[in-house]
Design an enzyme around this catalytic site. Structure first.
Site, PDB file in Angstrom:
ATOM      1  N   SER A  33      29.835  17.426  -8.024  1.00 47.47           N
ATOM      2  CA  SER A  33      30.839  18.459  -8.229  1.00 47.47           C
ATOM      3  C   SER A  33      30.915  18.841  -9.709  1.00 47.47           C
ATOM      4  O   SER A  33      29.927  19.292 -10.270  1.00 47.47           O
ATOM      5  CB  SER A  33      32.181  17.987  -7.659  1.00 47.47           C
ATOM      6  OG  SER A  33      33.079  19.055  -7.502  1.00 47.47           O
ATOM      7  N   ASP A 121      30.607  21.835   3.175  1.00 49.88           N
ATOM      8  CA  ASP A 121      31.359  21.654   1.933  1.00 49.88           C
ATOM      9  C   ASP A 121      32.366  22.794   1.822  1.00 49.88           C
ATOM     10  O   ASP A 121      31.981  23.957   1.683  1.00 49.88           O
ATOM     11  CB  ASP A 121      30.406  21.657   0.747  1.00 49.88           C
ATOM     12  CG  ASP A 121      31.061  21.272  -0.570  1.00 49.88           C
ATOM     13  OD1 ASP A 121      32.287  21.510  -0.721  1.00 49.88           O
ATOM     14  OD2 ASP A 121      30.368  20.747  -1.444  1.00 49.88           O
ATOM     15  N   HIS A 159      32.399  17.801   1.120  1.00 50.47           N
ATOM     16  CA  HIS A 159      32.232  17.826  -0.334  1.00 50.47           C
ATOM     17  C   HIS A 159      32.024  16.433  -0.918  1.00 50.47           C
ATOM     18  O   HIS A 159      31.354  16.289  -1.934  1.00 50.47           O
ATOM     19  CB  HIS A 159      33.461  18.486  -0.971  1.00 50.47           C
ATOM     20  CG  HIS A 159      33.367  18.632  -2.451  1.00 50.47           C
ATOM     21  ND1 HIS A 159      32.511  19.533  -3.062  1.00 50.47           N
ATOM     22  CD2 HIS A 159      34.002  17.980  -3.465  1.00 50.47           C
ATOM     23  CE1 HIS A 159      32.639  19.435  -4.376  1.00 50.47           C
ATOM     24  NE2 HIS A 159      33.536  18.504  -4.641  1.00 50.47           N
TER      25      HIS A 159
END
Length: 173
Positions: A33, A121, A159
């Site tokens: 991320s 995600d 995610h």
């Protein structure tokens, strides 16, 4: 307070520490991320300022740059409708020197690059990872060094859970 430059400096200090203790072991940068922007920054800085390539970079749930990511994060959906969103949110990141330009960084990297993204995600859409892959692939001289792996929605990795996939170690090798 955290800064893009500070994050990058910290990663390079950690790299130096690990390199001094690792012998001939490979060292790779693995970012998830927000960390994907930090990983590409550090790899680029290492390459450009020291002439050293990290052994590989792995990007999990990546994005092209923080400005584009911020416009796709679900919580921003509500705020995008209001006047001033760009100034208050997006421009404030720039004023704080927070760019995390993975899109620019991957264009100069030469080390192996693996981009991982789950199709489900909901924080950073998979198309951001695909865009980054395409940018890297078009810039790399050796196209075999750039790989993009997506994980189907049915796995439910979203995610945060790509690292839980039991097949991941084999994919990273």
């Amino acid at each position: 307070h955290p800064t893009e430059s500070g994050f990058t400096t910290d990663v390079l200090a950690l790299y130096d520490w690990a390199k001094a203790r690792s012998g001939n072991s490979s060292i790779l940068f693995w970012g998830h991320s927000l960390g994907t922007g930090i990983a590409t920054n550090a790899a680029r800085k290492l390459q450009e300022e020291r002439g050293v390539q990290v052994d590989a970079v792995v990007l999990e749930s990546s994005y092209t740059n923080i400005r584009e990511a911020a416009t796709h994060v679900p919580i921003s959906t509500l705020y995008r409708q209001f006047p001033g969103f760009e100034y208050l949110i997006l421009d404030s990141l720039a004023r704080a020197d927070m760019f995390f330009r993975s899109d620019e960084n991957v264009k100069v990297l030469a080390c192996p690059l693996l981009i991982l993204h789950a199709e489900d995600d909901t924080v950073l859409p998979p198309h951001l990872g695909r865009e980054l892959f395409e940018m890297a692939r078009s810039a790399y001289k050796d196209k075999t060094k750039v790989k993009f792996i997506t994980f189907p929605e049915k796995l439910g990795l979203g995610h945060d859970y790509i690292s839980f996939n039991p097949e991941l170690p084999a994919l990273v090798k």
